[in-house]
Design an enzyme around this catalytic site. Structure first.
Site, PDB file in Angstrom:
ATOM      1  N   THR A   1      25.192 104.901  49.539  1.00 53.57           N
ATOM      2  CA  THR A   1      25.165 105.775  50.715  1.00 53.57           C
ATOM      3  C   THR A   1      24.061 106.815  50.605  1.00 53.57           C
ATOM      4  O   THR A   1      23.474 107.208  51.616  1.00 53.57           O
ATOM      5  CB  THR A   1      26.537 106.446  50.905  1.00 53.57           C
ATOM      6  OG1 THR A   1      27.541 105.416  51.004  1.00 53.57           O
ATOM      7  CG2 THR A   1      26.595 107.292  52.163  1.00 53.57           C
TER       8      THR A   1
ATOM      9  N   ILE B   1      29.536  99.117  49.041  1.00 53.38           N
ATOM     10  CA  ILE B   1      28.683 100.298  48.917  1.00 53.38           C
ATOM     11  C   ILE B   1      29.488 101.437  48.299  1.00 53.38           C
ATOM     12  O   ILE B   1      30.713 101.494  48.441  1.00 53.38           O
ATOM     13  CB  ILE B   1      28.122 100.695  50.315  1.00 53.38           C
ATOM     14  CG1 ILE B   1      26.986 101.707  50.217  1.00 53.38           C
ATOM     15  CG2 ILE B   1      29.238 101.174  51.243  1.00 53.38           C
ATOM     16  CD1 ILE B   1      26.226 101.911  51.536  1.00 53.38           C
ATOM     17  N   CYS B   2      28.783 102.336  47.625  1.00 52.24           N
ATOM     18  CA  CYS B   2      29.401 103.553  47.089  1.00 52.24           C
ATOM     19  C   CYS B   2      28.404 104.688  47.304  1.00 52.24           C
ATOM     20  O   CYS B   2      27.634 104.662  48.256  1.00 52.24           O
ATOM     21  CB  CYS B   2      29.807 103.382  45.632  1.00 52.24           C
ATOM     22  SG  CYS B   2      28.429 103.167  44.484  1.00 52.24           S
ATOM     23  N   LYS B   3      28.392 105.676  46.441  1.00 57.16           N
ATOM     24  CA  LYS B   3      27.458 106.801  46.585  1.00 57.16           C
ATOM     25  C   LYS B   3      26.033 106.409  46.223  1.00 57.16           C
ATOM     26  O   LYS B   3      25.110 106.608  46.997  1.00 57.16           O
ATOM     27  CB  LYS B   3      27.921 107.983  45.731  1.00 57.16           C
ATOM     28  CG  LYS B   3      27.002 109.190  45.799  1.00 57.16           C
ATOM     29  CD  LYS B   3      27.545 110.349  45.003  1.00 57.16           C
ATOM     30  CE  LYS B   3      26.638 111.545  44.880  1.00 57.16           C
ATOM     31  NZ  LYS B   3      25.572 111.734  45.794  1.00 57.16           N
TER      32      LYS B   3
END
Length: 96
Positions: free
Chosen positions: A84, A56-58
């Protein structure tokens, strides 16, 4: 590339979650249980990664790049669509 939604991620309990945002982003809030391995450090920290994990990232862009780079190396990695931002937008708990 394999991909799941944040709702599917929330329902998962047996797959590690790697957050590839930079440390300052991770510290601002992350999905509970996520382990921070910034994208900028992935190459040097491959030995820390499990054989299978969610990433996962932004918003899903960096994590997709990581997934695409690691799949040919034999990792079973699944990107979290929306990242996120989608997790927070869905109203799920955020750890700090």
């Amino acid at each position: 590339m394999q991909e799941i939604t944040v709702a599917e991620l929330k329902a998962r309990t047996d797959i590690p979650l790697i957050d590839v945002r930079e440390t300052f982003e991770y510290d601002d809030g992350h999905a509970p249980g996520a382990v921070n391995v910034p994208m900028s450090e992935i190459g040097a920290r491959l030995d820390e990664l499990p054989a299978e994990f969610d990433v996962i990232c932004k918003s899903g862009g960096r994590s997709a790049q990581v997934a695409l780079a690691l799949e040919p190396r034999g990792y079973d990695v699944t990107n979290v669509a929306g990242g996120t931002d989608a997790w927070i937008h869905a109203g799920y708990e955020v750890a700090r």
